[in-house]
Design a protein around this motif. Structure first.
Motif, PDB file in Angstrom:
ATOM      1  N   LEU A   4      27.316  19.662  40.243  1.00  0.00           N
ATOM      2  CA  LEU A   4      27.452  21.109  40.139  1.00  0.00           C
ATOM      3  C   LEU A   4      28.797  21.446  39.513  1.00  0.00           C
ATOM      4  N   VAL A   5      28.781  22.369  38.569  1.00  0.00           N
ATOM      5  CA  VAL A   5      30.019  22.790  37.923  1.00  0.00           C
ATOM      6  C   VAL A   5      30.056  24.319  37.899  1.00  0.00           C
ATOM      7  N   GLU A   6      31.071  24.873  38.563  1.00  0.00           N
ATOM      8  CA  GLU A   6      31.237  26.321  38.568  1.00  0.00           C
ATOM      9  C   GLU A   6      32.168  26.752  37.439  1.00  0.00           C
ATOM     10  N   SER A   7      31.993  27.983  37.019  1.00  0.00           N
ATOM     11  CA  SER A   7      32.895  28.586  36.048  1.00  0.00           C
ATOM     12  C   SER A   7      32.814  30.100  36.191  1.00  0.00           C
ATOM     13  N   GLY A   8      33.763  30.773  35.538  1.00  0.00           N
ATOM     14  CA  GLY A   8      33.725  32.230  35.521  1.00  0.00           C
ATOM     15  C   GLY A   8      34.736  32.914  36.392  1.00  0.00           C
ATOM     16  N   VAL A  12      41.007  39.663  38.384  1.00  0.00           N
ATOM     17  CA  VAL A  12      40.357  40.940  38.099  1.00  0.00           C
ATOM     18  C   VAL A  12      40.966  42.009  38.995  1.00  0.00           C
ATOM     19  N   GLN A  13      40.990  43.223  38.518  1.00  0.00           N
ATOM     20  CA  GLN A  13      41.504  44.323  39.335  1.00  0.00           C
ATOM     21  C   GLN A  13      40.446  44.769  40.340  1.00  0.00           C
ATOM     22  N   ALA A  14      40.919  45.331  41.416  1.00  0.00           N
ATOM     23  CA  ALA A  14      39.999  45.868  42.419  1.00  0.00           C
ATOM     24  C   ALA A  14      39.057  46.876  41.764  1.00  0.00           C
ATOM     25  N   GLY A  15      37.804  46.780  42.151  1.00  0.00           N
ATOM     26  CA  GLY A  15      36.778  47.630  41.563  1.00  0.00           C
ATOM     27  C   GLY A  15      36.076  47.004  40.379  1.00  0.00           C
ATOM     28  N   GLY A  16      36.614  45.920  39.889  1.00  0.00           N
ATOM     29  CA  GLY A  16      36.035  45.249  38.743  1.00  0.00           C
ATOM     30  C   GLY A  16      34.894  44.317  39.116  1.00  0.00           C
ATOM     31  N   SER A  17      34.412  43.605  38.111  1.00  0.00           N
ATOM     32  CA  SER A  17      33.270  42.706  38.287  1.00  0.00           C
ATOM     33  C   SER A  17      33.561  41.348  37.668  1.00  0.00           C
ATOM     34  N   LEU A  18      32.910  40.354  38.193  1.00  0.00           N
ATOM     35  CA  LEU A  18      32.936  39.007  37.640  1.00  0.00           C
ATOM     36  C   LEU A  18      31.556  38.393  37.829  1.00  0.00           C
ATOM     37  N   ARG A  19      31.190  37.509  36.921  1.00  0.00           N
ATOM     38  CA  ARG A  19      29.977  36.734  37.103  1.00  0.00           C
ATOM     39  C   ARG A  19      30.336  35.254  37.077  1.00  0.00           C
ATOM     40  N   LEU A  20      30.047  34.596  38.174  1.00  0.00           N
ATOM     41  CA  LEU A  20      30.270  33.164  38.272  1.00  0.00           C
ATOM     42  C   LEU A  20      28.989  32.426  37.900  1.00  0.00           C
ATOM     43  N   SER A  21      29.177  31.272  37.304  1.00  0.00           N
ATOM     44  CA  SER A  21      28.058  30.426  36.935  1.00  0.00           C
ATOM     45  C   SER A  21      28.155  29.088  37.637  1.00  0.00           C
ATOM     46  N   CYS A  22      27.019  28.527  37.951  1.00  0.00           N
ATOM     47  CA  CYS A  22      26.946  27.199  38.545  1.00  0.00           C
ATOM     48  C   CYS A  22      25.882  26.428  37.775  1.00  0.00           C
ATOM     49  N   VAL A  23      26.338  25.469  36.989  1.00  0.00           N
ATOM     50  CA  VAL A  23      25.413  24.635  36.231  1.00  0.00           C
ATOM     51  C   VAL A  23      25.102  23.394  37.050  1.00  0.00           C
ATOM     52  N   ALA A  24      23.827  23.180  37.278  1.00  0.00           N
ATOM     53  CA  ALA A  24      23.387  22.062  38.104  1.00  0.00           C
ATOM     54  C   ALA A  24      22.721  21.001  37.242  1.00  0.00           C
ATOM     55  N   SER A  25      22.975  19.741  37.557  1.00  0.00           N
ATOM     56  CA  SER A  25      22.346  18.647  36.829  1.00  0.00           C
ATOM     57  C   SER A  25      22.038  17.522  37.795  1.00  0.00           C
ATOM     58  N   GLY A  26      21.177  16.627  37.346  1.00  0.00           N
ATOM     59  CA  GLY A  26      20.775  15.503  38.182  1.00  0.00           C
ATOM     60  C   GLY A  26      19.265  15.435  38.316  1.00  0.00           C
ATOM     61  N   ARG A  27      18.772  14.252  38.581  1.00  0.00           N
ATOM     62  CA  ARG A  27      17.325  14.036  38.621  1.00  0.00           C
ATOM     63  C   ARG A  27      16.631  14.855  39.696  1.00  0.00           C
TER      64      ARG A  27
END
Length: 123
Positions: A4-8, A12-27
């Motif tokens: 698993l690899v997170e990013s994003g 950020v200032q209060a009231g703002g937004s962020l979107r985090l991503s989690c890329v998953a790999s493996g069988r």
């Protein structure tokens, strides 16, 4: 095995937004729901929510319900955490994890973890 690899994360200032991503790999990645957690300095790790690769149901903890949403893109093996109306108390390291859902506990057993991404919300 699942990786698993997170990013994003970022500042950020209060009231703002962020979107985090989690890329998953493996069988075996498709076997496991993916959850989001956070840990602020001096505090215990907090479960935020989870999503299964199949279906559209998501689980969001009450403390962030209405501000945070979880979604996924199966084609990209990616799970997202959309965070809106951010507050300084949302400052933490955010992790994604893969594992079995624990319905009675309203959480997820983290069998596999990402490295985390820092989110800092300024006032």
């Amino acid at each position: 095995q699942v990786q698993l690899v997170e990013s994003g994360g970022g500042l950020v200032q209060a009231g703002g937004s962020l979107r985090l991503s989690c890329v998953a790999s493996g069988r075996t990645v498709s076997r496991y729901p993916i959850g989001w957690f956070r840990q602020a300095p001096g505090k215990e790790r907090e479960f935020l929510g989870a999503i299964r690769w199949s279906g559209a149901n998501t689980l969001i903890t009450d403390s962030v319900k209405g501000r945070f949403t979880i979604s996924k893109d199966n084609a990209k093996n990616t799970v997202y955490l959309q965070m809106n109306s951010l507050k300084p108390e949302d400052t933490a390291v955010y992790y994604c994890a893969a594992g079995a859902l624990l319905p009675a506990a309203g959480s997820l057993r983290g069998d596999y973890w990402g490295q985390g991404t820092q989110v800092t919300v300024s006032s």
